[in-house]
Design a protein around this motif. Structure first.
Motif, PDB file in Angstrom:
ATOM      1  N   ILE A 226      -1.052  -1.668  -3.785  1.00 55.07           N
ATOM      2  CA  ILE A 226      -1.460  -1.049  -2.531  1.00 55.07           C
ATOM      3  C   ILE A 226      -1.750   0.409  -2.849  1.00 55.07           C
ATOM      4  N   SER A 227      -2.888   0.897  -2.390  1.00 58.17           N
ATOM      5  CA  SER A 227      -3.279   2.281  -2.657  1.00 58.17           C
ATOM      6  C   SER A 227      -3.147   3.119  -1.401  1.00 58.17           C
ATOM      7  N   ILE A 228      -2.661   4.337  -1.581  1.00 61.74           N
ATOM      8  CA  ILE A 228      -2.577   5.320  -0.503  1.00 61.74           C
ATOM      9  C   ILE A 228      -3.489   6.477  -0.892  1.00 61.74           C
TER      10      ILE A 228
ATOM     11  N   ASP B 228     -15.291  13.414   5.274  1.00 63.20           N
ATOM     12  CA  ASP B 228     -13.968  13.718   4.729  1.00 63.20           C
ATOM     13  C   ASP B 228     -13.967  13.514   3.216  1.00 63.20           C
ATOM     14  N   ASP B 229     -13.256  14.375   2.494  1.00 63.97           N
ATOM     15  CA  ASP B 229     -13.180  14.290   1.044  1.00 63.97           C
ATOM     16  C   ASP B 229     -11.905  13.560   0.637  1.00 63.97           C
ATOM     17  N   VAL B 230     -12.021  12.663  -0.340  1.00 66.00           N
ATOM     18  CA  VAL B 230     -10.846  12.016  -0.912  1.00 66.00           C
ATOM     19  C   VAL B 230     -10.315  12.941  -2.001  1.00 66.00           C
ATOM     20  N   ILE B 231      -9.080  13.408  -1.841  1.00 63.36           N
ATOM     21  CA  ILE B 231      -8.472  14.310  -2.824  1.00 63.36           C
ATOM     22  C   ILE B 231      -7.948  13.514  -4.007  1.00 63.36           C
ATOM     23  N   GLY B 232      -7.342  12.375  -3.746  1.00 63.74           N
ATOM     24  CA  GLY B 232      -6.787  11.529  -4.803  1.00 63.74           C
ATOM     25  C   GLY B 232      -6.065  10.357  -4.172  1.00 63.74           C
ATOM     26  N   LYS B 233      -5.414   9.552  -5.001  1.00 63.55           N
ATOM     27  CA  LYS B 233      -4.693   8.390  -4.491  1.00 63.55           C
ATOM     28  C   LYS B 233      -3.469   8.111  -5.344  1.00 63.55           C
ATOM     29  N   VAL B 234      -2.546   7.346  -4.782  1.00 61.22           N
ATOM     30  CA  VAL B 234      -1.429   6.790  -5.536  1.00 61.22           C
ATOM     31  C   VAL B 234      -1.456   5.280  -5.329  1.00 61.22           C
ATOM     32  N   CYS B 235      -1.051   4.554  -6.354  1.00 61.24           N
ATOM     33  CA  CYS B 235      -1.003   3.094  -6.277  1.00 61.24           C
ATOM     34  C   CYS B 235       0.445   2.637  -6.393  1.00 61.24           C
ATOM     35  N   ILE B 236       0.836   1.794  -5.475  1.00 59.88           N
ATOM     36  CA  ILE B 236       2.148   1.151  -5.526  1.00 59.88           C
ATOM     37  C   ILE B 236       1.895  -0.261  -6.028  1.00 59.88           C
ATOM     38  N   THR B 237       2.354  -0.548  -7.227  1.00 63.52           N
ATOM     39  CA  THR B 237       2.059  -1.839  -7.840  1.00 63.52           C
ATOM     40  C   THR B 237       3.220  -2.810  -7.653  1.00 63.52           C
ATOM     41  N   ARG B 238       2.915  -4.066  -7.824  1.00 60.03           N
ATOM     42  CA  ARG B 238       3.932  -5.114  -7.767  1.00 60.03           C
ATOM     43  C   ARG B 238       5.006  -4.863  -8.828  1.00 60.03           C
TER      44      ARG B 238
ATOM     45  N   SER C 164      -3.876  10.327  -8.492  1.00 59.17           N
ATOM     46  CA  SER C 164      -4.806   9.966  -9.559  1.00 59.17           C
ATOM     47  C   SER C 164      -6.233  10.114  -9.051  1.00 59.17           C
ATOM     48  N   VAL C 165      -7.160  10.134  -9.979  1.00 53.99           N
ATOM     49  CA  VAL C 165      -8.569  10.388  -9.699  1.00 53.99           C
ATOM     50  C   VAL C 165      -9.192   9.208  -8.953  1.00 53.99           C
ATOM     51  N   VAL C 166     -10.016   9.522  -7.949  1.00 55.95           N
ATOM     52  CA  VAL C 166     -10.836   8.525  -7.272  1.00 55.95           C
ATOM     53  C   VAL C 166     -12.290   8.726  -7.695  1.00 55.95           C
ATOM     54  N   ASP C 167     -12.740   9.975  -7.683  1.00 54.78           N
ATOM     55  CA  ASP C 167     -14.106  10.330  -8.089  1.00 54.78           C
ATOM     56  C   ASP C 167     -14.037  10.955  -9.483  1.00 54.78           C
TER      57      ASP C 167
ATOM     58  N   CYS D  17       6.811   1.880   4.011  1.00 51.85           N
ATOM     59  CA  CYS D  17       6.451   3.082   3.259  1.00 51.85           C
ATOM     60  C   CYS D  17       6.507   4.286   4.182  1.00 51.85           C
ATOM     61  N   SER D  18       7.297   5.270   3.806  1.00 51.72           N
ATOM     62  CA  SER D  18       7.387   6.526   4.554  1.00 51.72           C
ATOM     63  C   SER D  18       6.647   7.594   3.771  1.00 51.72           C
ATOM     64  N   VAL D  19       5.643   8.212   4.391  1.00 48.80           N
ATOM     65  CA  VAL D  19       4.934   9.331   3.800  1.00 48.80           C
ATOM     66  C   VAL D  19       5.667  10.578   4.235  1.00 48.80           C
TER      67      VAL D  19
END
Length: 103
Positions: free
Chosen positions: A28-30, A41-51, A68-71, A97-99
């Protein structure tokens, strides 16, 4: 999508989400975004929660995760503070998930 936190380099959200996990999910990516009033809107980056990450932390995970990088043409700096836990049994698991904050 969370509410926008304006005019701060240390935003705080305190929002919580629950997502039903499909039996064969891999990750799951946030995405962390910068909302612009006059343009897209600009995507700054993402985090992935893996199994695998959830399996390594069966009682849940709380901590800072680097974005992590998206672009590939953009430099990414920053991290997001998450609290993640899996609730329920194998037949009806939910990801809670609590942000908490980002920087």
């Amino acid at each position: 999508r969370t509410a926008t936190v304006w005019k701060t380099l240390s935003p705080f959200w305190g929002e919580e989400y629950e997502v039903q996990l499909q039996p064969g999910f891999h990750s799951i990516s946030i995405y962390v975004m910068d909302e612009d009033a006059l343009s897209r809107d600009d995507v700054i980056g993402k985090v992935c929660i893996t199994r695998d990450m959830l399996a390594e932390h069966p009682k849940g995970y709380s901590g800072w995760m680097s974005l992590s990088v998206v672009d590939p043409d953009e430099e990414v700096q920053g991290e997001i503070h998450l609290r993640v836990e899996v609730l329920g049994s194998q037949g009806g698991r939910r990801l809670h998930c609590s942000v908490l904050e980002a920087r």
